[in-house]
Design a protein around this motif. Structure first.
Motif, mmCIF file in Angstrom:
data_model
loop_
_atom_site.group_PDB
_atom_site.id
_atom_site.type_symbol
_atom_site.label_atom_id
_atom_site.label_comp_id
_atom_site.label_asym_id
_atom_site.label_seq_id
_atom_site.Cartn_x
_atom_site.Cartn_y
_atom_site.Cartn_z
ATOM 1 N N GLY A 152 0.664 -1.138 0.043
ATOM 2 C CA GLY A 152 0.165 -0.100 -0.093
ATOM 3 C C GLY A 152 0.820 1.126 0.115
ATOM 4 O O GLY A 152 1.714 1.260 0.677
ATOM 5 N N SER A 153 0.709 2.206 -0.991
ATOM 6 C CA SER A 153 1.179 3.583 -0.729
ATOM 7 C C SER A 153 1.515 4.217 0.576
ATOM 8 O O SER A 153 0.461 3.914 1.377
ATOM 9 N N THR A 154 2.238 5.072 0.919
ATOM 10 C CA THR A 154 2.302 5.822 1.956
ATOM 11 C C THR A 154 1.155 6.432 2.187
ATOM 12 O O THR A 154 0.517 7.309 1.179
ATOM 13 N N GLY A 155 0.269 6.288 3.480
ATOM 14 C CA GLY A 155 -0.945 7.278 3.721
ATOM 15 C C GLY A 155 -2.215 6.488 3.086
ATOM 16 O O GLY A 155 -3.342 6.927 2.826
ATOM 17 N N ARG A 315 -4.465 6.772 -1.570
ATOM 18 C CA ARG A 315 -4.193 7.392 -0.322
ATOM 19 C C ARG A 315 -5.646 7.600 0.310
ATOM 20 O O ARG A 315 -6.431 7.924 -0.576
ATOM 21 N N VAL A 316 -5.580 7.760 1.493
ATOM 22 C CA VAL A 316 -7.065 7.737 2.210
ATOM 23 C C VAL A 316 -7.593 9.250 1.893
ATOM 24 O O VAL A 316 -6.670 10.236 1.642
ATOM 25 N N ALA A 317 -9.029 9.215 1.622
ATOM 26 C CA ALA A 317 -9.492 10.759 1.479
ATOM 27 C C ALA A 317 -8.873 11.322 0.105
ATOM 28 O O ALA A 317 -8.996 12.620 0.071
ATOM 29 N N ALA A 318 -8.514 10.589 -0.839
ATOM 30 C CA ALA A 318 -8.018 11.187 -2.031
ATOM 31 C C ALA A 318 -7.162 11.936 -1.827
ATOM 32 O O ALA A 318 -6.879 12.766 -2.993
ATOM 33 N N ALA A 319 -6.133 11.946 -0.963
ATOM 34 C CA ALA A 319 -5.029 12.871 -0.843
ATOM 35 C C ALA A 319 -3.927 12.377 -1.882
ATOM 36 O O ALA A 319 -3.842 11.147 -1.967
#
Length: 683
Positions: A152-155, A315-319
């Protein structure tokens, strides 16, 4: 039974007792003039005693402590067999030091000490909504046996997947336990706090414990006993925790599984990640390896179908992932520490109330002092290394043997008063930034605040937690740090990360250096822009800046596109062509002596013995060479690399060679110590 405090005793020692003792029972036994702790072990066969030998009785059985179970005994036996150590040494490593000192009465008091009542309430974080990727991954973990590589990518929210998977296991079985491994102590408090918020309200204050070397002996014993007796449902710790007694183990998480810190580099040189995989398979527990930059061994294992890869690219919340800017230092003045464009970007972040991270994996002010007149350098008198200049202390300090001395007022050889500091360390970067940003103001009108976080600033009790709190509450505008700040931390206001001098790793003789540099820079980049709401509020874009003399290098090009699969593909091709792991299997034999000649003579003699073994077929023995760091604390070090086409071939050879190595050691008394390092991480 094996006596852990005397691991050089390679075989089982026999004692008598008036009652049969179950294997795994902890006892106290006489050895010489002392009384020591031991563990009853199942002997493969009962050997007849030589005439006239009388066995000594067990002094005390610590029967208040439940015996260490068969699964734990299998783990210890496997680790000893695979890593070429005695069972006693692995037991010695696994058990808390304080346990070895207790009598049965003292242990009984600890086990029955009055405990606070376990108050369980509703889980306060049950309402955390999973993303679609997290839901898919959690479903696959629940439906398949694993082991899993969570890429998983960071975040991307890997920690939430860990929490959810652990919660499922604990809900399904009231006796279930979970083991969560992290690579470094400084990552423990933040992750521990998340697990406590999630599980303590449900299972009580003893449900989550930590195990790492930063604990006092009393704390470590308390936490180990909680795990062994099943009171602790979750054990979170560094590599030592993989050897903890966990009779109800159902799920194992290895966070940042690529990190080389999971390999023990002293004493029993085990890999916590690899033992976690073996332990999970033996116990029927699910094993989740997590990383944004998996080790090439784990990535290759997925390609071979041995692990199941689970991807979380978003990333979570489309960051958004940070944009990577490469600064070509060949186009900058020779003395440039910070390129003007990078300084401007940091300035803008400070003025908007955002934070920046400057990464340099070298502490101190400068790596070496140098005299331009005669060429004198601040070499360590005991090591093949320079003494590092620490300006704040006005001392030269060796980072290998800890020898230190005051900074000389002039050159010790020629008297020249103009001694130069060569290179940069975190201390120097902090000073340079404080000077160059002295007129930059925060939104509240206060001057910019520059902080430094490395092993020098966090060695005192509570200093790490204090510095992390200052970063989280926004008191720090620019953080200068080593790799300890580059991974695992969740800095919500961090929008810019800069690596100022990463090129040195590209010149390393260690074939793993590019992999480690890529992982470090990807992890560092992941500290920027993690809070999507904050980024939208600021109208800002996350950035990663890299100052390099080789911007065209394939590693930096892959990093610029966040392309770990492409980087891994290229590295695996190179390793296959060069015959490097994971396509071959390696072990190192190392010897330490007062002279390099003595160290190498032992290895040459060992190689001669090895060539007589039938098990040598397919195994290649390289000639002995000095270590890259040849001398440490006045001890010369040499090593010899062993390669085999398969793990079984290597193990078969090492087991046949081990007795011969002991014989050779008896003929080379000048050798201070020797060891075998299986699956070495540092060449």
């Amino acid at each position: 039974m094996h006596t852990p405090l005397h691991s050089q005793v390679g075989s089982l020692l026999s004692y008598t007792h008036d009652q049969p003792l179950p294997a795994g029972t902890v006892v106290r036994v006489p050895l010489g003039q002392r009384e020591l702790m031991g563990v009853a072990w199942a002997a493969p066969h009962a050997a007849a005693l030589p005439p006239g030998v009388v066995l000594r009785p067990v002094a005390e059985v610590l029967d208040a402590l439940p015996p260490l179970d068969a699964a734990w005994q299998r783990l210890v036996a496997f680790a000893a067999r695979y890593y070429q150590r005695s069972v006693g040494e692995i037991v010695h490593t696994a058990l808390p030091p304080a346990l070895r000192k207790l009598t049965g009465e003292q242990l009984n008091r600890r086990l029955h000490a009055k405990k606070k009542p376990q108050v369980a309430t509703q889980d306060a974080e049950n309402s955390v909504a999973l993303t679609a990727e997290q839901v898919s991954v959690c479903q696959q973990i629940a439906q398949h046996p694993g082991p899993f590589l969570l890429y998983g990518s960071t975040g991307s929210g890997k920690t939430e997947v860990y929490l959810h998977s652990v919660a499922q296991a604990l809900q399904a079985d009231p006796q279930a336990q979970a083991l969560v491994l992290v690579p470094e102590i400084n990552l423990t408090p933040q992750l521990l706090a998340r697990f406590e918020r999630r599980f303590v309200p449900r299972f009580g204050p003893q449900a989550v414990v930590s195990l790492h070397s930063g604990l006092t002996e009393a704390q470590r014993l308390k936490h180990w006993l909680a795990a062994h007796t099943g009171q602790a449902r979750i054990v979170l710790g560094t590599r030592m925790a993989v050897l903890a007694s966990l009779p109800g183990l159902k799920v194992v998480v290895v966070d940042e599984e690529h990190d080389p810190s999971f390999k023990q580099e002293e004493g029993a040189r085990y890999s916590a990640r690899d033992l976690a995989l073996w332990r999970g398979r033996d116990a029927g527990a699910k094993v989740i390896l997590g990383s944004a930059t998996p080790s090439l061994e784990s990535w290759y294992a997925c390609q071979q179908g041995r692990y199941q890869r689970l991807d979380m690219p978003s990333r979570v919340a489309a960051a958004a992932l940070p944009a990577v800017h490469l600064v070509n230092l060949r186009q900058q003045p020779k003395s440039t520490v910070f390129a003007p464009a990078l300084l401007q970007a940091i300035t803008e972040r400070i003025q908007r109330g955002e934070q920046s991270l400057v990464l340099l994996n070298r502490r101190g002010f400068a790596p070496v002092l140098w005299c331009g007149n005669c060429g004198w350098k601040s070499d360590c008198p005991h090591c093949s290394a320079h003494q590092v200049f620490h300006k704040g202390e006005r001392r030269l300090r060796c980072h290998h043997c800890s020898a230190s001395q005051a900074v000389p007022r002039c050159c010790p050889q020629c008297g020249n008063p103009d001694i130069l500091a060569l290179g940069h360390g975190t201390e120097q970067l902090q000073e340079a930034l404080a000077q160059q940003l002295r007129n930059v103001l925060r939104p509240d009108g206060q001057p910019a605040r520059i902080a430094r976080m490395d092993a020098d600033t966090t060695q005192g009790a509570g200093q790490l937690q204090e510095q992390l709190a200052q970063i989280h509450d926004g008191s720090v505008d620019v953080l200068v740090g080593t790799q300890m700040v580059a991974k695992g931390h969740d800095f919500r206001r961090m929008t810019l990360v800069a690596a100022v001098a990463p090129d040195a790793a590209l010149m390393s003789s260690d074939f793993r250096a590019p992999e480690r540099l890529f992982a470090l820079l990807m992890q560092a980049a992941g500290r920027a822009g993690r809070d999507a709401a904050f980024m939208r509020q600021q109208g800002s874009q996350a950035q990663m800046w890299i100052q390099t003399h080789q911007p065209e290098h394939a590693l930096y090009q892959a990093l610029q596109h966040h392309d770990y699969p492409g980087f891994a593909r290229q590295q695996l091709q190179e390793r296959q062509q060069a015959g490097m792991p994971p396509f071959v299997f390696q072990a190192l034999v190392r010897s330490d002596a007062k002279t390099q000649d003595d160290a190498q003579k032992f290895l040459h003699a060992a190689a001669q013995q090895a060539r007589q073994l039938p098990a040598l077929a397919g195994v290649f023995i390289y000639p002995p060479i000095p270590l890259a760091m040849q001398r440490v604390a006045n001890v010369e070090r040499a090593q010899m690399l062993i390669e085999a086409p398969s793990r079984s071939a290597l193990q078969k050879f090492l087991h046949a060679w081990q007795p011969l190595l002991h014989q050779v050691r008896q003929q080379h008394r000048a050798v201070v110590r020797w060891l075998i390092d299986v699956d070495p991480q540092n060449l």
